[in-house]
Write a protein that holds these residues in place. Sequence first.
Motif, PDB file in Angstrom:
ATOM      1  N   ARG A 131       0.831  -1.208   0.000  1.00  0.00           N
ATOM      2  CA  ARG A 131       0.000   0.000   0.000  1.00  0.00           C
ATOM      3  C   ARG A 131       0.869   1.263   0.000  1.00  0.00           C
ATOM      4  O   ARG A 131       0.581   2.227  -0.715  1.00  0.00           O
ATOM      5  N   ARG A 181       2.271   1.702  -3.463  1.00  0.00           N
ATOM      6  CA  ARG A 181       1.259   2.193  -4.401  1.00  0.00           C
ATOM      7  C   ARG A 181       1.031   3.689  -4.204  1.00  0.00           C
ATOM      8  O   ARG A 181       0.873   4.430  -5.175  1.00  0.00           O
ATOM      9  N   GLU A 182       1.008   4.141  -2.954  1.00  0.00           N
ATOM     10  CA  GLU A 182       0.793   5.577  -2.700  1.00  0.00           C
ATOM     11  C   GLU A 182       1.972   6.398  -3.196  1.00  0.00           C
ATOM     12  O   GLU A 182       1.811   7.478  -3.773  1.00  0.00           O
ATOM     13  N   ALA A 205       1.740   6.593  -6.926  1.00  0.00           N
ATOM     14  CA  ALA A 205       0.666   7.505  -7.352  1.00  0.00           C
ATOM     15  C   ALA A 205       1.095   8.956  -7.148  1.00  0.00           C
ATOM     16  O   ALA A 205       0.785   9.830  -7.965  1.00  0.00           O
ATOM     17  N   LEU A 238       2.801  -2.920  -9.873  1.00  0.00           N
ATOM     18  CA  LEU A 238       1.811  -1.888  -9.525  1.00  0.00           C
ATOM     19  C   LEU A 238       0.487  -2.164 -10.234  1.00  0.00           C
ATOM     20  O   LEU A 238      -0.576  -2.001  -9.647  1.00  0.00           O
ATOM     21  N   ALA A 239       0.557  -2.606 -11.482  1.00  0.00           N
ATOM     22  CA  ALA A 239      -0.670  -2.933 -12.220  1.00  0.00           C
ATOM     23  C   ALA A 239      -1.382  -4.112 -11.569  1.00  0.00           C
ATOM     24  O   ALA A 239      -2.615  -4.125 -11.451  1.00  0.00           O
ATOM     25  N   ALA A 285      -1.196  -4.992  -8.413  1.00  0.00           N
ATOM     26  CA  ALA A 285      -1.749  -4.533  -7.133  1.00  0.00           C
ATOM     27  C   ALA A 285      -3.028  -3.736  -7.356  1.00  0.00           C
ATOM     28  O   ALA A 285      -4.006  -3.888  -6.620  1.00  0.00           O
ATOM     29  N   GLU A 286      -3.021  -2.891  -8.393  1.00  0.00           N
ATOM     30  CA  GLU A 286      -4.206  -2.085  -8.714  1.00  0.00           C
ATOM     31  C   GLU A 286      -5.371  -2.997  -9.107  1.00  0.00           C
ATOM     32  O   GLU A 286      -6.499  -2.834  -8.648  1.00  0.00           O
ATOM     33  N   ARG A 287      -5.065  -3.972  -9.946  1.00  0.00           N
ATOM     34  CA  ARG A 287      -6.086  -4.898 -10.417  1.00  0.00           C
ATOM     35  C   ARG A 287      -6.698  -5.680  -9.251  1.00  0.00           C
ATOM     36  O   ARG A 287      -7.912  -5.864  -9.169  1.00  0.00           O
ATOM     37  N   ALA A 332      -6.751  -4.718  -6.080  1.00  0.00           N
ATOM     38  CA  ALA A 332      -7.500  -3.784  -5.230  1.00  0.00           C
ATOM     39  C   ALA A 332      -8.894  -3.542  -5.813  1.00  0.00           C
ATOM     40  O   ALA A 332      -9.886  -3.508  -5.086  1.00  0.00           O
ATOM     41  N   VAL A 333      -8.976  -3.382  -7.122  1.00  0.00           N
ATOM     42  CA  VAL A 333     -10.272  -3.181  -7.782  1.00  0.00           C
ATOM     43  C   VAL A 333     -11.128  -4.433  -7.616  1.00  0.00           C
ATOM     44  O   VAL A 333     -12.308  -4.360  -7.263  1.00  0.00           O
TER      45      VAL A 333
END
Lengths: 118, 118
Positions: A37, A40-41, A44, A106-107, A109-111, A113-114
């Motif tokens: 996390r 990721r922050e 971003a 990162l992609a 992790a994003e996927r 999280a969604v």
Amino acid sequence: MTTAVPAAGSRDLPHPAREEIRLEAVLHALSDPMRLRIVRELAAEGGELSCSHFVLPVTKSTTTHHFRVLRESGVVRQTYRGTAKMNGLRRAALDDLFPGLLGSLLAAAERQAVRLGG
Amino acid sequence: MTTAVPAAGSRDLPHPAREEIRLEAVLHALSDPMRLRIVRELAAEGGELSCSHFVLPVTKSTTTHHFRVLRESGVVRQTYRGTAKMNGLRRAALDDLFPGLLGSLLAAAERQAVRLGG
């Protein structure tokens, strides 16, 4: 003797030089939900964020531990600015050593999280 | 109630269903040099390999532990074939959940192995 680590003042924190960064340590650093996390922050944000910026559901000492793991693995660079400890992703080093990996991580992790509504 | 796990005989080993696989667990599984080596060999093979195929510089019980971590994280599927425990990468599941990630990880591991002469 030369070293990749800049001349250190007493408050400088130890970091692995680029060539000392190991994939296994990077993966270990990212294998914890809180550390993932944080990364990721930072990704971003694109720049540096202070430790105190992060409000994590863990104790302060655990937060400090997580940042140390990220620093010692080579994932983040920690720098004191006055009383704040600032953190920045070591994107250039990671992209140089492992092209495309950070983006994929990162992609992923994003996927996730969604998918999990996180 | 339905489940993604096939009907189990007494010798079947527990595996996470595809949707139960978590990025953090996959990264943890790959954060160990021996486990990363196993995954690279499985990827190079393309099919299944028995546990006894792998000659690792660790004890048999440690090897068994590594395969269990890989199985429980969703990275490999372990199946008994007679007396042999066979292992195969869960590529389809991983590529579906995290497109491109496994390829990036394998490329990073290969690049590091070349760089370090491993």
